[in-house]
Design a protein around this motif. Structure first.
Motif, short mmCIF file in Angstrom:
data_model
loop_
_atom_site.label_atom_id
_atom_site.label_comp_id
_atom_site.label_asym_id
_atom_site.label_seq_id
_atom_site.Cartn_x
_atom_site.Cartn_y
_atom_site.Cartn_z
N THR A 169 0.85 -1.18 0.00
CA THR A 169 0.00 0.00 0.00
C THR A 169 0.89 1.24 0.00
O THR A 169 2.11 1.14 0.25
N SER A 188 -5.18 -4.09 -5.42
CA SER A 188 -6.24 -3.39 -4.70
C SER A 188 -5.88 -1.97 -4.29
O SER A 188 -6.76 -1.11 -4.22
N ALA A 189 -4.62 -1.71 -4.01
CA ALA A 189 -4.23 -0.36 -3.56
C ALA A 189 -4.59 0.71 -4.56
O ALA A 189 -4.79 1.87 -4.19
N ILE A 190 -4.69 0.34 -5.83
CA ILE A 190 -5.16 1.28 -6.85
C ILE A 190 -6.58 0.95 -7.28
O ILE A 190 -7.45 1.82 -7.28
N ALA A 193 -9.26 1.69 -4.65
CA ALA A 193 -9.18 2.99 -3.98
C ALA A 193 -10.38 3.87 -4.34
O ALA A 193 -10.93 3.77 -5.44
N ASP A 194 -10.75 4.74 -3.42
CA ASP A 194 -11.81 5.71 -3.71
C ASP A 194 -11.43 6.57 -4.91
O ASP A 194 -12.26 6.88 -5.77
N ASP A 195 -10.15 6.96 -4.96
CA ASP A 195 -9.63 7.79 -6.05
C ASP A 195 -8.37 7.11 -6.58
O ASP A 195 -7.28 7.32 -6.04
N PRO A 196 -8.50 6.28 -7.62
CA PRO A 196 -7.34 5.53 -8.11
C PRO A 196 -6.19 6.42 -8.57
O PRO A 196 -5.02 6.05 -8.40
N ALA A 199 -4.44 7.57 -5.45
CA ALA A 199 -3.74 6.43 -4.86
C ALA A 199 -2.45 6.13 -5.62
O ALA A 199 -1.42 5.80 -5.02
N GLU A 202 0.12 8.70 -4.61
CA GLU A 202 0.64 8.41 -3.27
C GLU A 202 1.64 7.26 -3.32
O GLU A 202 2.67 7.27 -2.65
#
Length: 213
Positions: A169, A188-190, A193-196, A199, A202
């Motif tokens: 993550t 999944s981290a992308i 995400a609510d906002d790929p 993410a 980040e």
């Protein structure tokens, strides 16, 4: 291999909360992703080909590296940059013979011995994991954690880029890269995400803080 592999997206539509893989890829490109790997294990060969052809255009226009998971034939058909192989796929050398000397051939490994064997066979980069516990794969064996120590050991044992994968993550990516990975691959981290796009940014920032590329 000169292009960076820092933020590496592995697509998987059943993790994208109802959004299409095309939407996720576009968002990741907006966020500065370095590599897109088309996975989509549950798609048919025809569906995967259609999606790969579309994503090849999107990644080409954005100068983002595009590789296909498992399927050498699909990679050839759409002009992908390369292919990423696992234990049940074609051997690295066979994929190289089909794709040619300029294609990227990646190989999944989880041990130093496997890493050395893959590089000896001609792999251009390694996917190393699962670093942490992950729910993105479907067997207990695949979910075994190898930890940061193995990432470090593999990175020290080979002279090709190492991309860590598994439970990564934006919060832990810096530590993974500091352990020796050149980049981090995520599902999944992308995709979840609510906002790929955010993410992805980040994740890329965490890789840079860790010293990756």
């Amino acid at each position: 291999m000169n292009k960076p592999m820092g933020a590496y997206l592995v697509t998987q539509s059943n993790r994208s909360r109802g959004r299409s893989t095309r939407e996720i890829v576009d968002a990741a490109i907006d966020g500065g992703v370095d590599v897109v790997q088309l996975r989509e294990k549950h798609a048919t060969a025809r569906e995967r080909y259609a999606l790969a052809r579309d994503i090849r255009k999107r990644t080409w226009d954005a100068d983002v590296t595009f590789v296909v998971n498992d399927r050498v034939d699909t990679a050839v058909a759409v002009g992908a940059d390369g292919v990423h192989l696992g234990d049940d796929d074609l051997p690295v050398g066979v994929a190289r013979d089909i794709l040619g000397p300029d294609a990227l051939v990646g190989r999944s490994v989880s041990t130093v011995e496997g890493a050395r064997a893959a590089v000896d066979a001609g792999a251009d980069y390694l996917g190393v994991g699962a670093v942490f516990e992950t729910s993105s794969k479907e067997t207990a064996e695949e979910e075994t954690e190898i930890g940061l120590e193995t990432v470090e050991s593999v990175a020290n044992a080979v002279d090709v880029p190492v991309v860590a994968i598994g439970g990564i993550t934006p919060e832990n990516a810096e530590d993974v890269v500091a352990a020796g990975a050149d980049g981090v691959a995520v599902v999944s981290a992308i995709t979840a995400a609510d906002d790929p796009a955010a993410a992805t940014r980040e994740l890329a920032a965490a890789v840079e803080r860790g010293g990756g590329r």
